[in-house]
Scaffold this active site. Sequence first.
Site, PDB file in Angstrom:
ATOM      1  CG  ASN A 120      39.116  17.307  -5.735  1.00 58.83           C
ATOM      2  OD1 ASN A 120      38.812  17.832  -4.674  1.00 58.83           O
ATOM      3  ND2 ASN A 120      38.190  16.857  -6.590  1.00 58.83           N
ATOM      4  CB  VAL A 139      42.775   8.668 -10.126  1.00 55.29           C
ATOM      5  CG1 VAL A 139      42.533   9.964 -10.867  1.00 55.29           C
ATOM      6  CG2 VAL A 139      41.830   8.487  -8.955  1.00 55.29           C
ATOM      7  CE1 TYR A 159      37.117  10.685   2.178  1.00 54.80           C
ATOM      8  CE2 TYR A 159      37.067  11.557   4.419  1.00 54.80           C
ATOM      9  CZ  TYR A 159      37.076  11.763   3.042  1.00 54.80           C
ATOM     10  OH  TYR A 159      37.054  13.041   2.552  1.00 54.80           O
ATOM     11  CE  LYS A 212      40.190  12.236   1.323  1.00 53.02           C
ATOM     12  NZ  LYS A 212      40.515  12.903   0.052  1.00 53.02           N
ATOM     13  CB  ALA A 271      43.228   4.425   6.733  1.00 46.36           C
TER      14      ALA A 271
END
Length: 246
Positions: A89, A63, A154, A158, A156
């Site tokens: 996800n 992705v 992580y 999210k 940052a």
Amino acid sequence: MLDKGCALITGAAKGIGRQIALTLAKAGYDIVINYRGSEEAAERTRTECENLGAKALKIKADVSNEAECEEMFAEIKKEFGQIALLVNNAGITKDGLIMRMSAEDFESVIDINLKGAFFCSKNAAKMMLRQKYGKIINISSVVGIVGNAGQANYSASKAGLIGLTKSLAKELAPRGITVNAVAPGFIVSDMTDALGDEQKDKLAAQIPLNRLGEAEDIANMVEFLASEKASYITGQVISVDGGMNI
Ligand code: NAP
């Protein structure tokens, strides 16, 4: 079986993504399982979705790679002609205290968790705007809301997903497209399975409901947000975390 259209779940070979795929298959969606490395697990999830009555396709794509995302959506268009739901996800962690965190560790987490959601949302929005329907659900995290020592990259990424959710919700609302985020707390996964009972008890003690969450807890919220029952909800971040962020 109700035909609810096609749902793409990124990173759906295992963990939370796999459970979202199964729950949506049971609810009547056709399923596209995106994966990057876990080919066998993706095939198992695909077969499980088909056993639940869904048409299911697996597509390998990183992705964080824009061209691979474009190819994935071209394949979805060819196979299904439309996309009703995108669930962003796919995600990774590369934890460390900031003094030891390299630029590469920071960038790779942002590239997959945030830029990946941007690439997929851009391609999905192109189809959804033409259709004048569709829903996007981003899997954020409790640490995107409250932060966490050792997870600057992580959390940052999210927190960035929350900004992406709210901006896209405003941008796409005029065409009836909703965009929401789910913020899971500690969910039972391969990572937590590796912990000892004492460590698991310590984790549970930080959670008001006194237990780790299950992948089903997240999948149930995704199913709700994807349903007509949630048609007047957009731009929201729904915590599914046993009360961690009260
Ligand atoms: P997981 O079991 O590690 O699954 C993550 C999936 O993401 C993997 O199947 C992986 O696919 C896929 N992925 C990673 N990089 C990718 C890329 N570049 N392109 C496409 N797919 C990629 O993790 P999980 O616990 O189910 O987590 C799912 C989501 O929930 C993540 O966004 C995570 O941040 C979030 N979350 C989890 C928790 C928790 O406690 N577990 C809490 C809060 C939020 P391959 O295996 O094919 O490489």
